[in-house]
Scaffold this active site. Structure first.
Site, PDB file in Angstrom:
ATOM      1  N   HIS A 190       6.441 -19.250  73.206  1.00  0.00           N
ATOM      2  CA  HIS A 190       6.966 -19.459  74.553  1.00  0.00           C
ATOM      3  C   HIS A 190       5.834 -19.917  75.477  1.00  0.00           C
ATOM      4  O   HIS A 190       4.663 -19.627  75.231  1.00  0.00           O
ATOM      5  CB  HIS A 190       7.592 -18.171  75.078  1.00  0.00           C
ATOM      6  N   SER A 192       0.747 -17.232  61.917  1.00  0.00           N
ATOM      7  CA  SER A 192      -0.276 -18.182  62.298  1.00  0.00           C
ATOM      8  C   SER A 192      -1.024 -17.702  63.527  1.00  0.00           C
ATOM      9  O   SER A 192      -1.098 -16.507  63.785  1.00  0.00           O
ATOM     10  CB  SER A 192       0.348 -19.552  62.536  1.00  0.00           C
ATOM     11  N   ASP A 222       4.498 -12.852  70.264  1.00  0.00           N
ATOM     12  CA  ASP A 222       4.251 -11.496  69.789  1.00  0.00           C
ATOM     13  C   ASP A 222       3.069 -11.612  68.840  1.00  0.00           C
ATOM     14  O   ASP A 222       3.129 -12.383  67.861  1.00  0.00           O
ATOM     15  CB  ASP A 222       5.460 -10.967  69.007  1.00  0.00           C
TER      16      ASP A 222
END
Length: 260
Positions: free
Chosen positions: A142, A226, A86
């Protein structure tokens, strides 16, 4: 007032001692008292969390929260590349023959980022994509593709902010910060997944086991906001026509396709 405080602590702090203090605070039980206000300030979507706010014993646990299994839909097309996080897609562009990329009017060296000249040549004239995670984002990473991990390595020691201001005014943050690189062999070619720390040494934790990656499966997490940099080998990646920068994106959403 609280928003300014959190921004200073989470997004801008990079000194060794101040980072150490914040790291200890975020993992201490007393930090649970700021969990509700942090969730409110950053507008966290509580409905998609696997746990309620009262179940997070520390602020750190909130940062690395997991989501309900049905919270993200993974694009299942065989050739698709999906967002690993995200985030906001901040920049996309070509990797020059000189190994340089231009981000926020600054020049970065892919050779310096990877720290491996032998691997560099396959990415020259390829494509890069930069995805920035703010403190409000879900911090699990992911896999964007199906493939086999051929190499994973770590570089860098200190981490500076990698938000848009850090990218514009920092000193080679993408290629100097603490970072964990994972190179993946797909049936179309190589993809490098570069996980760049924003603050705190060793704030990136790898969770996948073995060498096989499945698209959409968790592979790591950030302790704090990050950046992920994706590097695609020359001529294997085609950007989805709907994507313009900056663009908010979620895990599993299609960002392009791989091609032979």
């Amino acid at each position: 007032m609280l928003q300014t405080f959190y921004r200073l602590l989470i997004e801008l702090t990079n000194g060794r001692w101040t980072s150490s203090i914040l790291k200890r605070f975020a993992r201490a039980r007393v930090s649970r008292f700021v969990v509700p206000s942090f969730a409110k300030i950053y507008h966290l979507n509580q409905e998609e969390m696997e746990k309620s706010l009262t179940e997070f014993p520390t602020l750190h646990d909130l940062f690395i929260r997991t989501l309900r299994k049905d919270a993200r839909e993974i694009d299942k097309n065989h050739d698709s590349v999906v967002s690993p996080v995200d985030a906001v897609i901040e920049d996309i562009g070509p990797i020059r023959e000189t190994s340089e990329i231009i981000v926020k009017e600054k020049t970065y060296s892919i050779e310096e980022m990877l720290g491996n000249r032998e691997l560099l040549t396959k990415y020259l004239n390829g494509t890069y994509m930069i995805l920035y995670l703010s403190p409000s984002h879900y911090h699990r990473i992911h896999s964007p593709v199906d493939g086999i991990v051929t190499k994973q390595w770590t570089l860098g020691k200190k981490s500076y902010p990698v938000n848009k201001w850090g990218l514009k005014y920092g000193v080679r943050t993408l290629s100097k910060n603490y970072r964990v690189m994972t190179e993946v062999q797909t049936e179309y070619g190589h993809v490098a997944i570069v996980k760049v720390g924003a603050m705190f040494v060793n704030s990136i934790e790898t969770t996948h086991k073995g060498t096989e990656l499945e698209k959409g499966r968790e592979m790591a997490y950030f302790s704090f906001g990050s950046t992920v940099v994706l590097l695609f080998e020359k001529d294997i990646f085609q950007l989805d026509a709907t994507i313009n920068t900056p663009k908010e994106i979620k895990v599993g959403e299609k960002i392009g396709i791989l091609k032979k």
